[in-house]
Design a protein around this motif. Structure first.
Motif, mmCIF file in Angstrom:
data_model
loop_
_atom_site.group_PDB
_atom_site.id
_atom_site.type_symbol
_atom_site.label_atom_id
_atom_site.label_comp_id
_atom_site.label_asym_id
_atom_site.label_seq_id
_atom_site.Cartn_x
_atom_site.Cartn_y
_atom_site.Cartn_z
ATOM 1 N N ALA A 142 -0.717 -7.978 -7.243
ATOM 2 C CA ALA A 142 0.668 -8.072 -7.516
ATOM 3 C C ALA A 142 0.638 -9.651 -7.156
ATOM 4 O O ALA A 142 0.231 -9.955 -6.205
ATOM 5 C CB ALA A 142 1.672 -7.361 -6.871
ATOM 6 N N ILE A 143 1.457 -10.442 -8.191
ATOM 7 C CA ILE A 143 2.021 -11.696 -7.782
ATOM 8 C C ILE A 143 3.542 -11.611 -7.350
ATOM 9 O O ILE A 143 4.142 -11.473 -8.265
ATOM 10 C CB ILE A 143 1.603 -12.313 -8.998
ATOM 11 N N ILE A 144 3.706 -11.761 -6.121
ATOM 12 C CA ILE A 144 5.138 -11.655 -5.499
ATOM 13 C C ILE A 144 5.700 -12.920 -5.578
ATOM 14 O O ILE A 144 5.387 -13.875 -4.573
ATOM 15 C CB ILE A 144 5.151 -10.925 -4.255
ATOM 16 N N GLY A 145 6.622 -13.415 -6.329
ATOM 17 C CA GLY A 145 6.997 -14.725 -6.366
ATOM 18 C C GLY A 145 8.626 -14.591 -5.624
ATOM 19 O O GLY A 145 9.227 -13.586 -5.993
ATOM 20 N N ILE A 146 8.686 -15.384 -4.644
ATOM 21 C CA ILE A 146 9.878 -15.370 -4.060
ATOM 22 C C ILE A 146 10.656 -16.764 -3.832
ATOM 23 O O ILE A 146 9.899 -17.878 -3.621
ATOM 24 C CB ILE A 146 9.682 -14.885 -2.704
#
Length: 257
Positions: A142-146
């Motif tokens: 998963a690429i968690i962009g915040i």
């Protein structure tokens, strides 16, 4: 996508490696590109001071000027039960909410807006975008962009926005990222082992408009894709449960508007 002059430096923090850039188009897009090229791996982070084409959910733009936090964290999902994956944005919301709450000298009422935003005093101060990818033919990540508005925020947005500095919280983007990673480590072990069911209560305690009338945008910004009812609950998969005409409706895609 980027070039060498945009790169600033690398940091190691605990078991994470942070790649700090001055400017990129999108931290999620760059993370995906580097993962696919096997230049970065799980537990590595793309941090940028500016995004020129920042992304939000439903192909919306995330305005990303200097002074805020924009990062993408790569997480190995190979050992995660696939049923848990839909709750990852809500899980990250809990982590970010806890992070900001612990940093504030005064008690801020930080709310989780389903499924992926954080609000303070009905102003959006953070958003989360999770994208899944596969490398090496079978490794799921998963690429968690915040994005967190620290010192400034956009105007004329669909939902009112704010920033942490207006609530007397002063912090750098790197400091806030490190505090987030501290909390992420603590909560990830729970989510990895048990899924969302043991965290659902924590999310609901800070849920925006719980047991009140809400309108769900089902994916397109027009009146035909709006669903209105009473926000009753969320389930263990992160779906929102709406009561309308004395019936329960479970909605998996959309956002509270």
């Amino acid at each position: 996508m980027t070039n060498s002059k945009d790169f600033f430096q690398n940091y190691s923090y605990k078991n994470f490696l942070i790649h700090h850039y001055h400017q990129v188009t999108s931290t999620n897009d760059l993370a995906k590109e580097l993962l696919n090229n096997r230049q970065i791996f799980a537990n590595e982070i793309i941090l940028s001071d500016i995004q020129t084409i920042g992304k939000g959910r439903m192909n919306r733009q995330w305005q990303s000027p200097l002074g805020n936090l924009y990062f993408s964290l790569c997480v190995d999902l190979s050992m995660i039960n696939s049923q848990f994956l839909s709750t990852l944005p809500l899980f990250c919301g809990i982590v970010l909410n806890k992070t900001i709450s612990n940093l504030s000298a005064k008690k801020l009422n930080i709310l989780n807006k389903w499924p992926n935003d954080l609000l303070i005093e009905n102003k959006k101060i953070a958003g989360i975008l999770v994208e899944n990818t596969t490398i090496n033919d079978n490794q799921k990540l998963a690429i968690i962009g915040i994005g967190v508005n620290i010192n400034n925020n956009p105007n004329n947005t669909r939902f009112a926005s704010g920033n942490l500095s207006e609530f007397d919280l002063k912090i750098s983007n790197l400091q806030l990222l490190e505090k987030f990673l501290d909390e992420f480590d603590n909560f990830f072990k729970i989510w990895e082992k048990f899924g969302f069911k043991n965290l659902k209560k924590i999310w609901l305690e800070k849920a925006y408009q719980l047991h009140q009338k809400v309108t769900i945008n089902l994916g397109k910004d027009n009146q035909q894709n709006l669903f209105t009812g009473i926000f009753n609950d969320i389930d263990e998969y992160g779906n929102i449960i709406i009561i309308k005409d004395q019936k329960n409706f479970t909605i998996s895609v959309g956002d509270v508007s």
